[in-house]
Scaffold this motif. Structure first.
Motif, PDB file in Angstrom:
ATOM      1  N   SER A 106      61.791 103.046  10.664  1.00  0.00           N
ATOM      2  CA  SER A 106      62.626 104.054  10.012  1.00  0.00           C
ATOM      3  C   SER A 106      61.762 104.803   9.018  1.00  0.00           C
ATOM      4  N   ASN A 107      61.702 106.103   9.124  1.00  0.00           N
ATOM      5  CA  ASN A 107      60.870 106.867   8.201  1.00  0.00           C
ATOM      6  C   ASN A 107      61.390 106.746   6.767  1.00  0.00           C
ATOM      7  N   SER A 108      62.695 106.848   6.605  1.00  0.00           N
ATOM      8  CA  SER A 108      63.270 106.757   5.256  1.00  0.00           C
ATOM      9  C   SER A 108      63.361 105.326   4.773  1.00  0.00           C
ATOM     10  N   GLY A 109      63.500 104.400   5.710  1.00  0.00           N
ATOM     11  CA  GLY A 109      63.692 103.002   5.329  1.00  0.00           C
ATOM     12  C   GLY A 109      65.053 102.720   4.740  1.00  0.00           C
ATOM     13  N   GLU A 110      65.990 103.650   4.921  1.00  0.00           N
ATOM     14  CA  GLU A 110      67.316 103.510   4.321  1.00  0.00           C
ATOM     15  C   GLU A 110      68.437 103.626   5.342  1.00  0.00           C
ATOM     16  N   GLY A 111      68.117 103.615   6.621  1.00  0.00           N
ATOM     17  CA  GLY A 111      69.149 103.769   7.649  1.00  0.00           C
ATOM     18  C   GLY A 111      70.155 102.628   7.631  1.00  0.00           C
ATOM     19  N   ASP A 112      71.431 102.955   7.647  1.00  0.00           N
ATOM     20  CA  ASP A 112      72.489 101.949   7.541  1.00  0.00           C
ATOM     21  C   ASP A 112      72.431 100.920   8.669  1.00  0.00           C
ATOM     22  N   GLU A 113      72.164 101.403   9.885  1.00  0.00           N
ATOM     23  CA  GLU A 113      72.202 100.485  11.029  1.00  0.00           C
ATOM     24  C   GLU A 113      71.155  99.384  10.894  1.00  0.00           C
ATOM     25  N   LEU A 114      69.916  99.766  10.562  1.00  0.00           N
ATOM     26  CA  LEU A 114      68.855  98.771  10.433  1.00  0.00           C
ATOM     27  C   LEU A 114      69.114  97.852   9.234  1.00  0.00           C
ATOM     28  N   LEU A 115      69.604  98.413   8.129  1.00  0.00           N
ATOM     29  CA  LEU A 115      69.853  97.594   6.947  1.00  0.00           C
ATOM     30  C   LEU A 115      71.013  96.620   7.175  1.00  0.00           C
ATOM     31  N   THR A 116      71.891  96.957   8.087  1.00  0.00           N
ATOM     32  CA  THR A 116      72.971  96.030   8.443  1.00  0.00           C
ATOM     33  C   THR A 116      72.421  94.845   9.240  1.00  0.00           C
ATOM     34  N   ILE A 117      71.413  95.124  10.066  1.00  0.00           N
ATOM     35  CA  ILE A 117      70.826  94.086  10.912  1.00  0.00           C
ATOM     36  C   ILE A 117      70.010  93.087  10.091  1.00  0.00           C
ATOM     37  N   VAL A 118      69.283  93.581   9.084  1.00  0.00           N
ATOM     38  CA  VAL A 118      68.282  92.769   8.377  1.00  0.00           C
ATOM     39  C   VAL A 118      68.818  91.433   7.876  1.00  0.00           C
ATOM     40  N   PRO A 119      69.929  91.389   7.110  1.00  0.00           N
ATOM     41  CA  PRO A 119      70.382  90.083   6.618  1.00  0.00           C
ATOM     42  C   PRO A 119      70.774  89.120   7.728  1.00  0.00           C
ATOM     43  N   LEU A 120      71.262  89.665   8.843  1.00  0.00           N
ATOM     44  CA  LEU A 120      71.636  88.809   9.971  1.00  0.00           C
ATOM     45  C   LEU A 120      70.400  88.201  10.616  1.00  0.00           C
ATOM     46  N   VAL A 121      69.328  89.001  10.700  1.00  0.00           N
ATOM     47  CA  VAL A 121      68.063  88.498  11.245  1.00  0.00           C
ATOM     48  C   VAL A 121      67.505  87.410  10.330  1.00  0.00           C
ATOM     49  N   LYS A 122      67.507  87.681   9.035  1.00  0.00           N
ATOM     50  CA  LYS A 122      66.976  86.726   8.073  1.00  0.00           C
ATOM     51  C   LYS A 122      67.784  85.429   8.066  1.00  0.00           C
ATOM     52  N   ARG A 123      69.103  85.552   8.204  1.00  0.00           N
ATOM     53  CA  ARG A 123      69.965  84.379   8.143  1.00  0.00           C
ATOM     54  C   ARG A 123      69.648  83.375   9.235  1.00  0.00           C
ATOM     55  N   GLN A 124      69.278  83.881  10.411  1.00  0.00           N
ATOM     56  CA  GLN A 124      68.984  82.947  11.500  1.00  0.00           C
ATOM     57  C   GLN A 124      67.501  82.606  11.615  1.00  0.00           C
ATOM     58  N   GLY A 125      66.707  83.044  10.653  1.00  0.00           N
ATOM     59  CA  GLY A 125      65.311  82.617  10.610  1.00  0.00           C
ATOM     60  C   GLY A 125      64.330  83.536  11.279  1.00  0.00           C
ATOM     61  N   GLY A 126      64.766  84.715  11.743  1.00  0.00           N
ATOM     62  CA  GLY A 126      63.848  85.670  12.365  1.00  0.00           C
ATOM     63  C   GLY A 126      62.948  86.313  11.328  1.00  0.00           C
ATOM     64  N   ARG A 127      61.812  86.833  11.766  1.00  0.00           N
ATOM     65  CA  ARG A 127      60.866  87.494  10.863  1.00  0.00           C
ATOM     66  C   ARG A 127      60.941  89.000  11.066  1.00  0.00           C
ATOM     67  N   LEU A 128      60.646  89.751   9.998  1.00  0.00           N
ATOM     68  CA  LEU A 128      60.821  91.202  10.024  1.00  0.00           C
ATOM     69  C   LEU A 128      59.539  91.926   9.631  1.00  0.00           C
ATOM     70  N   ILE A 129      59.103  92.841  10.492  1.00  0.00           N
ATOM     71  CA  ILE A 129      58.029  93.785  10.190  1.00  0.00           C
ATOM     72  C   ILE A 129      58.674  95.163  10.111  1.00  0.00           C
TER      73      ILE A 129
END
Length: 331
Positions: A106-129
């Protein structure tokens, strides 16, 4: 009824704009290369140690970039697939497991869709780049690794349409894919297995047995066959040669167009001469399990146009010539 006349481009201005766009995008990629740091190394290590898959996600223009990066990784030894950010929050997030690495673009790094995904990814132990143009953005702050793909300006004359920013993100994804390729020792044979329909795949994955003429399609004569009959056998076979068998039906040699020309030059009238007098007694051969490109190399090395295909015991299995390899698009 009045007709609308489409605007006519100014040739000089069009060239000037095109050069400006290319210059801005080239400068963006150059600046990106100079900004690479330890974060890039951490991103490659994170992916190399990943036990699952790499999921690349984005939305809008970043989504198109993400899809291409996933495809490049998948074809160069890093199992990856694209996940549309909007579809992810409506069920497709189930594709992602704790063993996966998510690359969010995301160029802005503020897109709602991606920011909605992030905590769900983190909760199950996935890593984020995260690949963003804003190091202080929410997405960048939440990432395990952030890669800065920021640009000084867009190539769009309004400085609005994603142009230089998408080029930078795409180039950064390519850099990551190639660094991973190199770290894995991914070679031409591996690439061919991912591209079996391409030219490289044909060259590296096609075996002699795939292109050879079967033994029942190969013309044969006996050692005592007269040259005129042998010439007819060569013509009918379409291989530029005929196989010569002895009295027991075993391979004795081959008679080629070249053998005939050389014998005609030396001996003149060949009508009453047997094949055994002018044949090649030690023909070049190849095993069926060898690669077709090896057959090409042999033909070029020995300046011949055909090869016999023999098994380990010297039994004739078939033959092939340069035209067979052309048809198979190995050459």
């Amino acid at each position: 009824m009045a007709t609308c006349t489409p605007p006519q481009p100014n040739a000089n201005r069009a060239l000037e704009m095109a050069r400006r766009v290319l210059r801005i995008e080239a400068d963006a990629v150059t600046a990106l290369s100079q900004r690479l740091d330890a974060s890039f190394i951490r991103a490659t290590e994170l992916i190399l140690h990943c036990h699952g898959r790499v999921i690349v996600s984005g939305i809008g223009k970043s989504g198109h970039v993400a899809r291409k990066i996933a495809a490049t990784m998948a074809s160069t030894g890093t199992p990856a697939y694209f996940l549309h950010a909007a579809e992810a929050i409506h069920g497709d997030l189930g594709m992602l497991t704790r063993d996966d690495v998510l690359i969010a673009i995301s160029n802005s790094g503020e897109g709602d869709e991606l920011l909605t995904i992030v905590p769900l990814v983190k909760r199950q132990g996935g890593r984020l780049i995260a690949i963003t143009g804003k190091p202080d953005s929410a997405l960048a702050r939440e990432a395990d690794v952030h890669l800065d793909a920021g640009v000084a300006e867009e190539a769009c004359s309004l400085n609005l349409a994603p142009t230089a920013s998408t080029t930078a993100a795409l180039a950064l994804g390519d850099a990551l894919a190639v660094a991973l390729l190199d770290a894995r020792g991914f070679g031409p044979e591996d690439f061919a297995r991912s591209h079996p329909a391409g030219a490289l795949g044909r060259k590296l994955l096609t075996h002699v047995r795939d292109v050879m003429r079967a033994v029942d399609e190969v013309p044969t004569v006996t050692v005592d066959t007269l040259i005129p009959a042998a010439l007819l056998s060569i013509t009918r076979g379409g291989l530029g040669m005929t196989v010569v068998l002895d009295a027991d039906g075993c391979l004795a040699g081959i008679l080629t167009d070249g053998d005939l020309r050389r014998a005609l030059e030396k001996r003149g009238d060949l009508r009453q001469i047997g094949v055994g007098e002018i044949m090649t007694t030690t023909p070049r051969s190849i095993a069926p399990e060898r690669l077709a490109v090896e057959a090409v190399e042999m033909m070029e090395q020995f300046k011949i146009n055909q090869l016999l295909v023999l098994d380990g015991g010297g039994r004739l299995l078939g033959a092939l010539n340069m035209h067979d390899l052309f048809r198979a698009k190995v050459i």
